[in-house]
Enzyme design. Structure first.
Site, PDB file in Angstrom:
ATOM      1  N   HIS A 111      35.200  43.117  29.308  1.00 48.92           N
ATOM      2  CA  HIS A 111      36.290  42.584  30.114  1.00 48.92           C
ATOM      3  C   HIS A 111      37.568  43.353  29.788  1.00 48.92           C
ATOM      4  CE1 HIS A 111      33.347  39.345  30.135  1.00 48.92           C
ATOM      5  NE2 HIS A 111      33.906  38.904  31.250  1.00 48.92           N
TER       6      HIS A 111
ATOM      7  N   ASP B  83      35.116  43.567  33.638  1.00 53.49           N
ATOM      8  CA  ASP B  83      35.387  42.500  34.597  1.00 53.49           C
ATOM      9  C   ASP B  83      36.805  41.954  34.483  1.00 53.49           C
ATOM     10  OD1 ASP B  83      32.738  42.759  35.270  1.00 53.49           O
ATOM     11  OD2 ASP B  83      32.230  40.653  34.966  1.00 53.49           O
TER      12      ASP B  83
END
Length: 250
Positions: A204, A57
Site C-alpha cells: 500500500h 493500493d
C-alpha cells in the site's frame, strides 16, 4: 459464574480472530477455482520466468508514492498502482509522475467503499468514474480493477468487464499486510521467504504512515534483483509471460 466466564471468552475469540485475508463472497457460492479457471480473476501468473509484479493500493499519496517511485527507478522496476479515483483527482501530478515513469495505473474504485455494502449500481458508477478520471489525467485507460478488501463475486466481475477491466487480486502468500504496520522485517520476510515466479505482491502507498513500506522496499528490491527477478507490471506479466492477454476475454 461459569456462564459469565464462557461468554467473556467467546467475546474475546470473536474480536481477536483476524478478518479473513482471502475472502470469498458466499452469496453465489463460487470460490477462487471457479473464477480462476474461467480467467475472470487473476491471483498470480504461473511462469518459468523470473518475473514478479509489485502492486500498490489506495494511493496516490503526495508523500509516499513519489518515494516509492524513486526506489523503483533505482532498480529499473515497473509496478502497478491500483489507485483510488478521488485521490487521482486530488493529486493528479503524482498520478502523472507514475504514468511518465511507465508504471501501470489501475482502477481501485473512486472512494474505496465497503464492498460488502455497496449496491451493484453504485459500484458501477465508482468504477466508471475512476476509469474516466485516470484517462483524463494520464491519457491511458486502465485495463485492470482490484476491488477493495479483496471481496469478489460474479457481479463484481461483470461490472469490471463492462468497464473494460479484468479483476486482479494478489498472490495469497504475498499479502504483506503493510497497512497494519507489522514492522519492516515482517514485511521484508513475507516477500523474500515466499517469492515465486509470477507472483503478484500486495503493498500500500496510502492509508496512514507508509514509512515501513518504503523501508522494506529498500531491502526487498535489491535482494530480489540479486536473485535474478525482473519487476514488471501486472499487464506485462500477463501479456508477455502468461497465457491470458489483458483485454482479451473481457
Amino acid at each position: 459464574m461459569k456462564k459469565r466466564v464462557g461468554l467473556i471468552l467467546l467475546l474475546f475469540s470473536v474480536f481477536l480472530v483476524p478478518a479473513n485475508p482471502n475472502p470469498v463472497v458466499a452469496q453465489d457460492g463460487k470460490d477462487r477455482e471457479y473464477y480462476e479457471t474461467r480467467g475472470d480473476i487473476v491471483w498470480e501468473v504461473p511462469t518459468d520466468k523470473k518475473v514478479i509484479a509489485l502492486t500498490f493500493d489506495d494511493g496516490p499519496d503526495p508523500t509516499y508514492t513519489p518515494q516509492i517511485a524513486e526506489l523503483l527507478k533505482q532498480y529499473h522496476a515497473r509496478a502497478t498502482f491500483f489507485v483510488v479515483g478521488s485521490r487521482v483527482n486530488s493529486f493528479p501530478e503524482v498520478a502523472r509522475l507514475l504514468a511518465n515513469e511507465q508504471h501501470e495505473l489501475a482502477n481501485h474504485t473512486y472512494t474505496h467503499p465497503d464492498m460488502r455494502r455497496i449496491s451493484p449500481g453504485k459500484l458501477a458508477q465508482e468504477v466508471a468514474k475512476t476509469q474516466e478520471t485516470i484517462y483524463e489525467v494520464t491519457g491511458a485507460k486502465p485495463q485492470l480493477f482490484r476491488p477493495p478488501g479483496g471481496y469478489y463475486s460474479e457481479s463484481i466481475v461483470n461490472i469490471a468487464k463492462r468497464a473494460g477491466a479484468l479483476v486482479i487480486m494478489w498472490s495469497w502468500h504475498q499479502d504483506t499486510r503493510d497497512w497494519s504496520d507489522p514492522g519492516v522485517k515482517k514485511i521484508v520476510n513475507k516477500v523474500l521467504k515466499n517469492a515465486r515466479n509470477g507472483d503478484i505482491v500486495l503493498f500500500h502507498d496510502y492509508g496512514g504512515n507508509r514509512k515501513q513500506t518504503v523501508q522494506a522496499l529498500k531491502e526487498i528490491l535489491p535482494e530480489l534483483q540479486s536473485r535474478g527477478y525482473q519487476f514488471v507490471t501486472v499487464s506485462e506479466l500477463m501479456n508477455h509471460y502468461g497465457t491470458k492477454k489483458v483485454g482479451q476475454g473481457n
